[in-house]
Enzyme design. Structure first.
Site, PDB file in Angstrom:
ATOM      1  N   THR A 161      60.824  32.978  41.612  1.00  0.00           N
ATOM      2  CA  THR A 161      61.395  33.799  42.434  1.00  0.00           C
ATOM      3  C   THR A 161      62.998  33.503  42.313  1.00  0.00           C
ATOM      4  OG1 THR A 161      59.658  32.926  44.046  1.00  0.00           O
ATOM      5  CG2 THR A 161      61.557  34.215  45.009  1.00  0.00           C
ATOM      6  N   ASP A 172      55.486  26.505  44.124  1.00  0.00           N
ATOM      7  CA  ASP A 172      55.122  28.050  43.981  1.00  0.00           C
ATOM      8  C   ASP A 172      53.577  28.237  44.344  1.00  0.00           C
ATOM      9  OD1 ASP A 172      57.683  28.789  43.019  1.00  0.00           O
ATOM     10  OD2 ASP A 172      57.127  28.055  41.159  1.00  0.00           O
ATOM     11  N   GLY A 221      62.483  28.867  46.261  1.00  0.00           N
ATOM     12  CA  GLY A 221      62.248  30.249  46.491  1.00  0.00           C
ATOM     13  C   GLY A 221      61.091  30.684  47.138  1.00  0.00           C
ATOM     14  N   HIS A 222      61.301  31.136  48.317  1.00  0.00           N
ATOM     15  CA  HIS A 222      60.064  31.245  49.319  1.00  0.00           C
ATOM     16  C   HIS A 222      60.058  33.043  49.434  1.00  0.00           C
ATOM     17  CE1 HIS A 222      59.504  27.115  51.180  1.00  0.00           C
ATOM     18  NE2 HIS A 222      59.655  27.080  50.111  1.00  0.00           N
ATOM     19  N   THR A 223      58.969  33.503  49.085  1.00  0.00           N
ATOM     20  CA  THR A 223      58.695  34.769  48.911  1.00  0.00           C
ATOM     21  C   THR A 223      57.814  34.941  50.285  1.00  0.00           C
ATOM     22  OG1 THR A 223      58.611  35.009  46.504  1.00  0.00           O
ATOM     23  CG2 THR A 223      57.930  36.858  47.983  1.00  0.00           C
ATOM     24  N   GLN A 241      59.154  22.864  46.784  1.00  0.00           N
ATOM     25  CA  GLN A 241      58.702  22.259  45.196  1.00  0.00           C
ATOM     26  C   GLN A 241      57.373  21.844  45.576  1.00  0.00           C
ATOM     27  OE1 GLN A 241      62.089  21.217  45.994  1.00  0.00           O
ATOM     28  NE2 GLN A 241      62.619  23.111  45.263  1.00  0.00           N
ATOM     29  N   LYS A 265      53.621  28.210  49.777  1.00  0.00           N
ATOM     30  CA  LYS A 265      54.044  27.486  50.984  1.00  0.00           C
ATOM     31  C   LYS A 265      54.472  28.674  51.915  1.00  0.00           C
ATOM     32  CE  LYS A 265      56.117  24.699  48.718  1.00  0.00           C
ATOM     33  NZ  LYS A 265      56.147  25.229  47.333  1.00  0.00           N
TER      34      LYS A 265
HETATM   35  P1  IMP Z   1      65.452  21.270  39.279  1.00  0.00           P
HETATM   36  O1  IMP Z   1      64.874  21.066  40.843  1.00  0.00           O
HETATM   37  O2  IMP Z   1      66.285  22.446  39.485  1.00  0.00           O
HETATM   38  O3  IMP Z   1      66.222  19.941  38.994  1.00  0.00           O
HETATM   39  O4  IMP Z   1      64.330  21.172  38.621  1.00  0.00           O
HETATM   40  C1  IMP Z   1      63.411  20.242  37.864  1.00  0.00           C
HETATM   41  C2  IMP Z   1      62.032  20.869  37.913  1.00  0.00           C
HETATM   42  O5  IMP Z   1      61.403  21.272  39.076  1.00  0.00           O
HETATM   43  C3  IMP Z   1      61.978  22.011  36.894  1.00  0.00           C
HETATM   44  O6  IMP Z   1      60.772  21.909  36.192  1.00  0.00           O
HETATM   45  C4  IMP Z   1      62.074  23.200  37.834  1.00  0.00           C
HETATM   46  O7  IMP Z   1      61.501  24.295  37.267  1.00  0.00           O
HETATM   47  C5  IMP Z   1      61.049  22.563  39.043  1.00  0.00           C
HETATM   48  N1  IMP Z   1      61.494  23.333  40.219  1.00  0.00           N
HETATM   49  C6  IMP Z   1      62.384  23.114  41.021  1.00  0.00           C
HETATM   50  N2  IMP Z   1      62.345  24.018  42.200  1.00  0.00           N
HETATM   51  C7  IMP Z   1      60.982  24.701  42.047  1.00  0.00           C
HETATM   52  C8  IMP Z   1      60.618  25.351  43.011  1.00  0.00           C
HETATM   53  O8  IMP Z   1      60.758  25.937  43.988  1.00  0.00           O
HETATM   54  N3  IMP Z   1      59.110  25.927  42.695  1.00  0.00           N
HETATM   55  C9  IMP Z   1      58.746  25.332  41.216  1.00  0.00           C
HETATM   56  N4  IMP Z   1      59.406  24.629  40.470  1.00  0.00           N
HETATM   57  C10 IMP Z   1      60.614  24.081  40.864  1.00  0.00           C
HETATM   58 MG    MG Z   2      58.889  29.064  44.743  1.00  0.00          MG
END
Ligand code: IMP
Ligand code: MG
Length: 431
Positions: A298, A13, A40-42, A223, A16
């Protein structure tokens, strides 16, 4: 050979989407290489907000091919919903290409993600519950079902039968749940196969050919570095490799072909999900930043945890990614703050340390040692770096020192126009 990787320098977040989307304007190809619809890309274009989870941001540009690489885990239901959503917004998705080697997220992955989180209770990871972790587990357990299998009805049936039998054992005996029906899942996925077939290709071949032909290729990260399964705050991480190394594996392109690595960060830190966060602000200042920065997920709508920039983690992220450039986002969110803090080291049991400890219990005891910097006032919309307030310039320089990377983008607002491009990242292509 202009290929650029955009990676998150913090916990995801970082914005990117905005940077990728800007670079995508001049790219021939945008490639996603890891993660899935946990991302989630905004992207804000001309005041209109687009939210995408799996389709690369290149899809918004007519000249650009969008590639979902082999390293991505794909929930076909979500992908098709996103294709439909973009179509209804008038976006042409015919240039989307899906790797035949990407793994599929299956209904039991989503189910097991939630059940495993509940089993962990207070020690939960705080996942997005989209089935990402379980899908990568099956990939590494060599049980996974890939896009190529989806297009092979006979093989698909066998794989679903085998997997559902195993998962039903787990669901019934360990979690006390109802079993799933393999024939139902098979029918559902056959339907997805028909719709996805036209998008499927050997994407490693296509991406390499594009780079070899001198096209501008953008690898769009999802991520953040501190969520990397090897280098992040394990076990509070995602199950893929959001760092630059993940780009090579997740696309089938060698490391020699990537010219620049752009680390994207915010002028503060946010984290959604559980895990250590030494610079977290559990006070009104954190609340103020959350509101001004609209820091709600997002993907899941969860309020994000907020803190100061952590220079220890930023330096670490710069190192493990080989960052050459930076994009510094959301400096407007801090405008008006009298002072801004950056952690430059930690204190652990009375000792000063400059690298994050591997042991999570040690990490949890680390107290940030801060450097205080003068805040900046309202920014307006400066077009050049030499028009930004002196205090912000000092801040940017400090971040450059910590990361040994060069600020290429400074973002002073959410809209694409509210951005200073210090340096053009995509230099001329050969085409
Ligand atoms: P998972 O990817 O759903 O297995 O979640 C593992 C960890 O990564 C958790 O802390 C999520 O909140 C975090 N996470 C996964 N995808 C994102 C993202 O796109 N942005 C921020 N945190 C993420
Ligand atoms: Mg995001």
């Amino acid at each position: 050979m202009p290929a650029i990787a955009v990676v998150g320098a913090q916990f995801g977040d970082e914005g990117k989407g905005k940077v990728s989307h800007y670079l995508a304007q001049r790219a021939h190809m945008v490639v996603r290489t890891q993660g899935g619809n946990n991302a989630g890309h905004t992207v804000v274009v001309g005041g209109k907000i687009f939210r995408v989870h799996i389709v690369p941001s290149g899809v918004l540009y007519p000249q650009c091919k969008s590639v979902i690489g082999n390293g991505v885990v794909v929930d076909p239901k979500v992908l098709l919903e996103e294709i439909d959503y973009l179509g209804s917004e008038g976006i042409d998705t015919s240039r989307l290409i899906l790797s035949d080697r990407a793994h599929l997220i299956m209904p039991y992955h989503r189910l097991l993600d939630g059940l495993d989180e509940d089993r962990r209770g207070l020690r939960r990871i705080g996942t997005t519950r989209r089935g990402i972790g379980p899908a990568y587990m099956d990939k590494n357990a060599r049980l996974g079902i890939r896009v190529a299998d989806l297009l092979d009805p006979e093989g698909l049936r066998n794989l679903i039968d085998e997997n559902v039998a195993l998962k039903n054992d787990l669901l019934q005996k360990v979690y006390g749940q109802e079993p799933l029906s393999a024939p139902e899942i098979y029918e559902e996925y056959l339907g997805y196969a028909e719709r996805l077939r036209p998008y499927v290709a050997d994407t490693a071949r296509l991406v390499n050919d594009a780079i070899d032909a001198g096209e501008r290729v953008l690898f769009e990260g999802a991520q953040g570095s501190l969520l990397d399964v090897d280098h992040g705050t394990y076990p509070y991480v995602t199950s893929s490799h959001p760092i630059a190394g993940g780009v090579t594996i997740g696309s089938g392109v060698g490391p020699t072909k990537i010219d620049k690595v752009v680390g994207v960060l915010k002028a503060y830190t946010s984290r959604v999900g559980d895990g250590p966060f030494p610079t977290e602000l559990l006070n009104e200042q954190g609340d103020a930043i959350r509101e001004r920065g609209k820091e709600y997920g997002t993907t899941t709508g969860r309020p994000r945890r907020i803190g100061w920039v952590d220079g220890v983690l930023l330096g670490y992220a710069a190192r493990i990614n080989g960052m050459t450039h930076l994009a510094i986002n959301s400096v407007d969110v801090l405008a008006g703050f009298e002072t801004i803090k950056i952690a430059v080291a930690y204190e652990l049991d009375g000792r000063r340390i400059e690298d994050p400890p591997a042991n999570l219990r040690d990490f949890g005891r680390c107290k940030p040692i801060y450097e205080e910097m003068e805040g900046w006032g309202e920014l307006g919309t400066p077009a050049h770096r030499n028009e930004i307030p002196r205090a912000l310039e000092a801040y940017v320089q400090r971040i450059e020192e910590i990361t040994h990377a060069k600020a290429a983008v400074i973002s002073v607002g959410r809209d694409q126009g509210e951005t200073i491009y210090v340096e053009e990242l995509f230099t001329e292509a050969n085409v």
